[in-house]
Write an enzyme that holds these catalytic residues in place. Sequence first.
Site, PDB file in Angstrom:
ATOM      1  N   HIS A 123     -63.966 110.612  15.559  1.00 25.71           N
ATOM      2  CA  HIS A 123     -64.278 109.805  16.713  1.00 25.71           C
ATOM      3  C   HIS A 123     -64.424 108.274  16.525  1.00 25.71           C
ATOM      4  O   HIS A 123     -63.803 107.487  16.605  1.00 25.71           O
ATOM      5  CB  HIS A 123     -65.660 110.503  17.458  1.00 25.71           C
ATOM      6  CG  HIS A 123     -66.283 109.951  18.484  1.00 25.71           C
ATOM      7  ND1 HIS A 123     -65.319 108.910  19.476  1.00 25.71           N
ATOM      8  CD2 HIS A 123     -67.071 110.324  19.293  1.00 25.71           C
ATOM      9  CE1 HIS A 123     -66.244 108.682  20.518  1.00 25.71           C
ATOM     10  NE2 HIS A 123     -67.354 109.389  20.577  1.00 25.71           N
TER      11      HIS A 123
ATOM     12  N   HIS B 140     -53.221 108.025  21.397  1.00 23.77           N
ATOM     13  CA  HIS B 140     -54.203 108.134  22.032  1.00 23.77           C
ATOM     14  C   HIS B 140     -54.493 109.421  22.754  1.00 23.77           C
ATOM     15  O   HIS B 140     -53.350 109.601  23.350  1.00 23.77           O
ATOM     16  CB  HIS B 140     -54.975 106.746  22.816  1.00 23.77           C
ATOM     17  CG  HIS B 140     -56.445 106.817  23.231  1.00 23.77           C
ATOM     18  ND1 HIS B 140     -56.685 107.521  24.154  1.00 23.77           N
ATOM     19  CD2 HIS B 140     -57.532 106.270  22.367  1.00 23.77           C
ATOM     20  CE1 HIS B 140     -58.062 107.335  24.191  1.00 23.77           C
ATOM     21  NE2 HIS B 140     -58.364 106.638  23.293  1.00 23.77           N
TER      22      HIS B 140
ATOM     23  N   ASP C 252     -58.541 100.825  17.697  1.00 26.64           N
ATOM     24  CA  ASP C 252     -59.068 100.813  16.480  1.00 26.64           C
ATOM     25  C   ASP C 252     -58.094 100.241  15.562  1.00 26.64           C
ATOM     26  O   ASP C 252     -58.417  99.928  14.133  1.00 26.64           O
ATOM     27  CB  ASP C 252     -59.396 102.356  15.691  1.00 26.64           C
ATOM     28  CG  ASP C 252     -60.457 102.908  16.372  1.00 26.64           C
ATOM     29  OD1 ASP C 252     -61.480 102.467  16.590  1.00 26.64           O
ATOM     30  OD2 ASP C 252     -60.255 104.025  17.108  1.00 26.64           O
TER      31      ASP C 252
HETATM   32  C1  LIG Z   1     -55.406 109.527  18.777  1.00 22.40           C
HETATM   33  C2  LIG Z   1     -54.758 111.070  18.345  1.00 22.40           C
HETATM   34  C3  LIG Z   1     -55.512 112.075  17.679  1.00 22.40           C
HETATM   35  C4  LIG Z   1     -54.218 111.706  19.796  1.00 22.40           C
HETATM   36  O1  LIG Z   1     -53.643 112.782  19.503  1.00 22.40           O
HETATM   37  P1  LIG Z   1     -52.943 113.810  20.679  1.00 22.40           P
HETATM   38  O2  LIG Z   1     -53.131 113.410  21.888  1.00 22.40           O
HETATM   39  O3  LIG Z   1     -53.374 115.146  20.391  1.00 22.40           O
HETATM   40  O4  LIG Z   1     -51.509 113.617  20.280  1.00 22.40           O
HETATM   41  P2  LIG Z   1     -50.514 114.564  19.537  1.00 22.40           P
HETATM   42  O5  LIG Z   1     -51.115 114.728  18.092  1.00 22.40           O
HETATM   43  O6  LIG Z   1     -50.262 115.807  20.230  1.00 22.40           O
HETATM   44  O7  LIG Z   1     -49.318 113.749  19.316  1.00 22.40           O
HETATM   45  C5  LIG Z   1     -47.922 113.725  19.866  1.00 22.40           C
HETATM   46  C6  LIG Z   1     -46.789 113.455  18.916  1.00 22.40           C
HETATM   47  O8  LIG Z   1     -46.966 111.882  18.402  1.00 22.40           O
HETATM   48  C7  LIG Z   1     -47.141 112.051  17.026  1.00 22.40           C
HETATM   49  N1  LIG Z   1     -48.080 111.244  16.765  1.00 22.40           N
HETATM   50  C8  LIG Z   1     -49.408 111.035  17.488  1.00 22.40           C
HETATM   51  N2  LIG Z   1     -50.002 110.225  16.863  1.00 22.40           N
HETATM   52  C9  LIG Z   1     -49.519 109.755  15.782  1.00 22.40           C
HETATM   53  C10 LIG Z   1     -49.426 108.638  14.627  1.00 22.40           C
HETATM   54  N3  LIG Z   1     -50.678 107.960  14.891  1.00 22.40           N
HETATM   55  N4  LIG Z   1     -48.692 108.337  13.928  1.00 22.40           N
HETATM   56  C11 LIG Z   1     -47.589 109.202  13.700  1.00 22.40           C
HETATM   57  N5  LIG Z   1     -47.333 110.093  14.696  1.00 22.40           N
HETATM   58  C12 LIG Z   1     -47.970 110.256  15.814  1.00 22.40           C
HETATM   59  C13 LIG Z   1     -47.538 113.696  16.982  1.00 22.40           C
HETATM   60  O9  LIG Z   1     -47.133 114.045  15.376  1.00 22.40           O
HETATM   61  C14 LIG Z   1     -46.658 114.260  17.786  1.00 22.40           C
HETATM   62  O10 LIG Z   1     -45.323 114.287  17.298  1.00 22.40           O
HETATM   63  P3  LIG Z   1     -44.566 115.723  17.768  1.00 22.40           P
HETATM   64  O11 LIG Z   1     -44.368 115.928  19.142  1.00 22.40           O
HETATM   65  O12 LIG Z   1     -43.109 115.396  17.183  1.00 22.40           O
HETATM   66  O13 LIG Z   1     -45.401 116.794  17.020  1.00 22.40           O
HETATM   67  C15 LIG Z   1     -53.363 110.748  17.478  1.00 22.40           C
HETATM   68  O14 LIG Z   1     -52.467 109.967  18.225  1.00 22.40           O
HETATM   69  C16 LIG Z   1     -53.701 110.086  16.159  1.00 22.40           C
HETATM   70  O15 LIG Z   1     -54.064 110.922  15.170  1.00 22.40           O
HETATM   71  N6  LIG Z   1     -53.704 108.959  15.844  1.00 22.40           N
HETATM   72  C17 LIG Z   1     -54.199 108.134  14.707  1.00 22.40           C
HETATM   73  C18 LIG Z   1     -55.527 108.316  14.632  1.00 22.40           C
HETATM   74  C19 LIG Z   1     -56.366 107.211  15.382  1.00 22.40           C
HETATM   75  O16 LIG Z   1     -55.866 106.050  15.622  1.00 22.40           O
HETATM   76  N7  LIG Z   1     -57.444 107.517  16.281  1.00 22.40           N
HETATM   77  C20 LIG Z   1     -58.013 106.800  17.010  1.00 22.40           C
HETATM   78  C21 LIG Z   1     -58.114 107.330  18.510  1.00 22.40           C
HETATM   79  S1  LIG Z   1     -58.922 105.848  19.371  1.00 22.40           S
END
Ligand SMILES: CC(C)(COP(=O)(O)OP(=O)(O)OC[C@H]1O[C@@H](n2cnc3c(N)ncnc32)[C@H](O)[C@@H]1OP(=O)(O)O)[C@@H](O)C(=O)NCCC(=O)NCCS
Length: 429
Positions: free
Chosen positions: A267, A306, A362
């Site tokens: 978070h 996100h 972020d």
């Molecule tokens: C924020 C986050 C958790 C959202 O996750 P989510 O909505 O569950 O999205 P998913 O994990 O289902 O991702 C969808 C696809 O994009 C990819 N993806 C998502 N975020 C990614 C990232 N930061 N870098 C590389 N690939 C990413 C996933 O691997 C997935 O690919 P696939 O379809 O080939 O398996 C995710 O984007 C992430 O981990 N980001 C980095 C951490 C971050 O910045 N968090 C702060 C949020 S405010």
Amino acid sequence: MTESLTVRDNRTGLEYEVPITDGTIRAADIGQIKPAEDQPGLAVYDPGFVNTASCRSSITYIDGDKGVLEYRGYPIEQLAEKSTFLEVAYLLIHGELPSREEYDTWVHNVTYHTFVHENVKGFMEGFRYDAHPMGMLMASVGALSTFYPDASNISDPETRDIQIIRMIAKMPTLGAWSFRHAQGKPYVYPDNDLSYTANFLSMLFKMSESKYEADERIVKALDTLFILHADHEQNCSTNAVRSVGSSQVDPYSAVAAGIGALYGPLHGGANEAVLRMLKRIGSKENIPSFIQGVKDGNERLMGFGHRVYKNYDPRAKIIKKACDDVFEVTGVNPLLEIAQELEKIALEDEYFVKRKLYPNVDFYSGLIYEALQFPPEMFTVLFAIGRTPGWLAQWLELTQDKEQKIARPKQIYTGARTLDFVPAAERWA
Ligand SMILES: CC(C)(COP(=O)(O)OP(=O)(O)OC[C@H]1O[C@@H](n2cnc3c(N)ncnc32)[C@H](O)[C@@H]1OP(=O)(O)O)[C@@H](O)C(=O)NCCC(=O)NCCS
């Protein structure tokens, strides 16, 4: 015509008419669907509440596909540019922008309540020398409930108002003291001649000078960051505040729970992860191999993507602008170059474009915080100070929402049943 869903239960052949209101169906209506009269009703399984609305709320609107964020209907871009954090806090709590008189009274009240009971200082000094500031903040906000026992009277509007003012006022004091503690520096008392954010900087950084004067550009940038973090509808920490608050506990205890949720790396900790990633990449030449690692699934591009925004996070655009102002004062953070190059590549690269991965809030905030001399452990404390009005607005809404009940989800039981207990002495004989 009322919208509805016709559900046919293939176990019984019965059909049910389920009303659709505001794009949702009521879980209770689904609960009427039963295989037999004496059997439990159908339930919805939704770990992480990915597709479950837990409340009605008129505080924050997000359209993740279009990259829209509004507080009480006002776009975040306008608030960040033209308002102040305390005005935004008023807006979130009261639902409308203040008149001049309301604003002056609000600012006066918040300023007047920045001091904490001297005993709070005493117990904060008792933390270990290397205590994480977020742990200190969580504990001290929870402890405030013991200083204001009247706060438990949550049905009284006046009592609610004063706790809200106290909490918004004291959060910077507690946050700054948590920061000074780890540095072994004396705690600085609030300076009520200063604005909310300038006073926070004074409590963080003042040493022997009689008055701490922060650069106005830094004050504005930090104030803007607080505005950007002020609310984000039903995120994990807000859900924690609402869930704990639904037991009708006092708001200090509910907000302490929110701080606990924000403490977690999924978070509040992402900007720290961005900084670590940028440091690990080290120079622009290493970017292509890093990006390849991301595409191969060995890395994650932190600060991208996100759960809700499938477009440029509107807050990330504003933070990028704040970066320029801060770096004008502090000098450019060398990691900025790497961040900008990463962003450029990612916005053109098919892997990221196809998956709708854009910079989130972020991606740049950690760079600003580092330029302002904050250690990474403080990043989440800054987030918590900004989020406090949002948590409290959501808590206030909850306390007045007739439809709310104590939060108590269902479960799908997967364990054993009706075992016979054998006393320890017999089992171990
Ligand atoms: C924020 C986050 C958790 C959202 O996750 P989510 O909505 O569950 O999205 P998913 O994990 O289902 O991702 C969808 C696809 O994009 C990819 N993806 C998502 N975020 C990614 C990232 N930061 N870098 C590389 N690939 C990413 C996933 O691997 C997935 O690919 P696939 O379809 O080939 O398996 C995710 O984007 C992430 O981990 N980001 C980095 C951490 C971050 O910045 N968090 C702060 C949020 S405010």
